[in-house]
Scaffold this motif. Structure first.
Motif, mmCIF file in Angstrom:
data_model
loop_
_atom_site.group_PDB
_atom_site.id
_atom_site.type_symbol
_atom_site.label_atom_id
_atom_site.label_comp_id
_atom_site.label_asym_id
_atom_site.label_seq_id
_atom_site.Cartn_x
_atom_site.Cartn_y
_atom_site.Cartn_z
ATOM 1 N N ALA A 25 0.826 -1.198 0.000
ATOM 2 C CA ALA A 25 0.000 0.000 0.000
ATOM 3 C C ALA A 25 0.865 1.254 0.000
ATOM 4 C CB ALA A 25 -0.924 -0.003 1.208
ATOM 5 N N SER A 27 0.995 5.619 -0.132
ATOM 6 C CA SER A 27 0.285 6.642 0.621
ATOM 7 C C SER A 27 -1.154 6.766 0.119
ATOM 8 C CB SER A 27 1.007 7.990 0.471
ATOM 9 O OG SER A 27 0.320 9.009 1.155
ATOM 10 N N GLU A 29 -3.466 4.470 0.233
ATOM 11 C CA GLU A 29 -4.022 3.218 -0.278
ATOM 12 C C GLU A 29 -4.282 2.202 0.830
ATOM 13 O OE1 GLU A 29 -2.283 2.798 -4.807
ATOM 14 O OE2 GLU A 29 -1.149 1.882 -3.167
ATOM 15 N N GLY A 74 -1.644 2.193 3.887
ATOM 16 C CA GLY A 74 -0.479 3.007 3.592
ATOM 17 C C GLY A 74 -0.431 4.259 4.454
ATOM 18 N N GLY A 88 -14.322 -2.089 -2.455
ATOM 19 C CA GLY A 88 -13.322 -1.165 -2.965
ATOM 20 C C GLY A 88 -13.289 -1.114 -4.478
ATOM 21 N N THR A 90 -10.899 -0.479 -7.580
ATOM 22 C CA THR A 90 -9.455 -0.565 -7.820
ATOM 23 C C THR A 90 -8.995 0.276 -9.002
ATOM 24 O OG1 THR A 90 -9.661 -2.499 -9.269
ATOM 25 C CG2 THR A 90 -9.452 -2.915 -6.887
ATOM 26 N N LEU A 101 -5.350 -3.462 -4.387
ATOM 27 C CA LEU A 101 -5.117 -2.116 -3.862
ATOM 28 C C LEU A 101 -6.281 -1.204 -4.229
ATOM 29 C CD1 LEU A 101 -1.368 -1.607 -4.863
ATOM 30 C CD2 LEU A 101 -2.252 -1.837 -2.521
ATOM 31 N N ALA A 102 -6.639 -0.323 -3.312
ATOM 32 C CA ALA A 102 -7.652 0.688 -3.587
ATOM 33 C C ALA A 102 -7.310 1.955 -2.815
ATOM 34 C CB ALA A 102 -9.040 0.193 -3.198
ATOM 35 N N ARG A 103 -7.620 3.106 -3.382
ATOM 36 C CA ARG A 103 -7.479 4.373 -2.687
ATOM 37 C C ARG A 103 -8.534 4.444 -1.587
ATOM 38 N NH1 ARG A 103 -3.267 7.343 -3.155
ATOM 39 N NH2 ARG A 103 -4.559 9.047 -2.375
ATOM 40 N N VAL A 104 -8.197 5.036 -0.466
ATOM 41 C CA VAL A 104 -9.115 5.076 0.669
ATOM 42 C C VAL A 104 -10.408 5.799 0.320
ATOM 43 C CG1 VAL A 104 -8.122 7.186 1.665
ATOM 44 C CG2 VAL A 104 -9.297 5.516 3.156
ATOM 45 N N ASN A 106 -11.967 5.527 -2.306
ATOM 46 C CA ASN A 106 -12.759 4.631 -3.144
ATOM 47 C C ASN A 106 -13.185 3.370 -2.405
ATOM 48 O OD1 ASN A 106 -12.534 6.333 -5.401
ATOM 49 N ND2 ASN A 106 -10.606 5.382 -6.032
#
Length: 336
Positions: A25, A27, A29, A74, A88, A90, A101-104, A106
């Motif tokens: 992850a 930053s 993520e 992250g 999430g 991706t 992985l996904a952005r927070v 999202n």
């Protein structure tokens, strides 16, 4: 860890299971240990090579939505997400894998009573239907046609249009059996794929539809523009059958005096907080039984190519879900 990659664009056979490195992850993520992975129409469009450009190269891991448990965060991400059940997004790729992985921004927490399978059946589809109908300015009493209604976006659109007070919710689909399933969800009229009526629509079909939600596009787009009523609005949200022909706008000009309009819609234009709010509300609606997450089948991750073959053959009602680990969940009764 296991993942599915596109070795060659085109047929589903170009997708293969491989071993890939564990994700880390960055930053902003999260790492999600996936329990369910949604298989959507956009995945098939990408796999066919219809969408090109940077990032769409051989070795791509397809898939855009997953549900599971957060196993790592992250920098800049609240550690309170660790261990939480989430849905999430991706991006346009990266979902067909054991850990994604996904952005927070999202990510949405799952409410009690909502399974990961249900989450990926509507997590992207139902918001598309909600915001696309709003983009088409649907109001109570108007007549709606949903083109390509047997997929997850179309099913959500049927339910949402009915709940919004549409006076008619017509659908195009490939069989009488699917038409009956769609009636159970709120459809009032069933048309074939070419838009031919199996029964009279009141007011008469010549009056047209106030809103058409088009998930199919392709060569027949112009013919459906001609089904719009005066001041009618078509919103194109997908291109399962490919892009419309270059001259599809000629249908607008032929009906110039009827003031029809055509628009496209993408969730990319919706502010993230508003999108997260609507998605969370829709998850709660599924738990209450006000919205249905229709799952056609649940397949192991390695069967991704088979899932795409079934989509290409038009066999899927609702959504196919991939499960990296064995699951006791059964497909929705409406999806059988």
């Amino acid at each position: 860890m296991r993942a599915i990659v596109i070795r060659t664009f085109g047929d589903p056979d170009g997708m293969q299971p491989v071993e890939v490195p564990e994700p880390t992850a960055a930053s902003g993520e999260l790492v999600i240990d996936t329990e369910a992975i949604g298989v959507g129409g956009v995945d098939a469009v990408i796999r066919r090579g219809t969408i090109g450009g940077a990032g769409f190269t051989e070795g791509l891991i397809p898939g855009s939505e997953v549900a599971g448990v957060v196993s790592a965060v992250g920098d800049g991400v609240d550690a309170g997400w660790l261990g939480r059940r989430v849905w999430g997004f991706t991006g346009t790729s990266g979902g067909y894998t054991e850990r994604a992985l996904a952005r927070v921004e999202n990510v949405v927490a799952l409410p009690e009573g909502l399974s990961p399978t249900e989450a990926v059946a509507i997590g992207s589809a139902a918001p598309v239907a909600h915001f696309a109908l709003a983009h088409g300015r649907l109001v109570s009493g108007e007549r709606v046609l949903i083109r390509g209604a047997a997929g997850s976006i179309g099913i959500a659109a049927v339910e949402l249009a009915a709940r919004a007070g549409a006076s008619a919710v017509a659908v195009t689909t490939s069989s009488a059996e699917r038409g009956e399933r769609l009636r159970e969800l709120g459809a009032t009229h069933v048309l074939d794929r070419d838009g031919a009526e199996s029964e009279a629509i009141s007011p008469s079909p010549s009056d047209g539809f106030d809103v058409i939600l088009d998930i199919v596009a392709g060569p027949a787009t112009g013919r459906f523009i001609e089904r719009l009523a005066s001041n009618g609005r078509m919103v194109i949200v997908g291109a399962i059958a490919g892009f419309p022909p270059a001259d599809f706008g000629a249908a607008l000009l032929r009906g110039f005096q009827r003031s029809r309009s055509v628009a496209t819609f993408s969730l990319d234009t919706v502010p993230r907080p508003e999108l997260a709010r609507v998605r969370a509300a829709q998850f709660e609606a599924v738990v209450r039984g006000d919205l249905h997450a229709v799952v056609h089948d649940i397949l192991p991750l390695e069967a991704a190519a088979d899932a795409h073959r079934r989509m290409d053959a038009g066999e899927v009602f609702g959504r196919i879900v991939l499960a990296p680990a064995p699951t006791s969940e059964a497909p929705s009764s409406l999806g059988k």
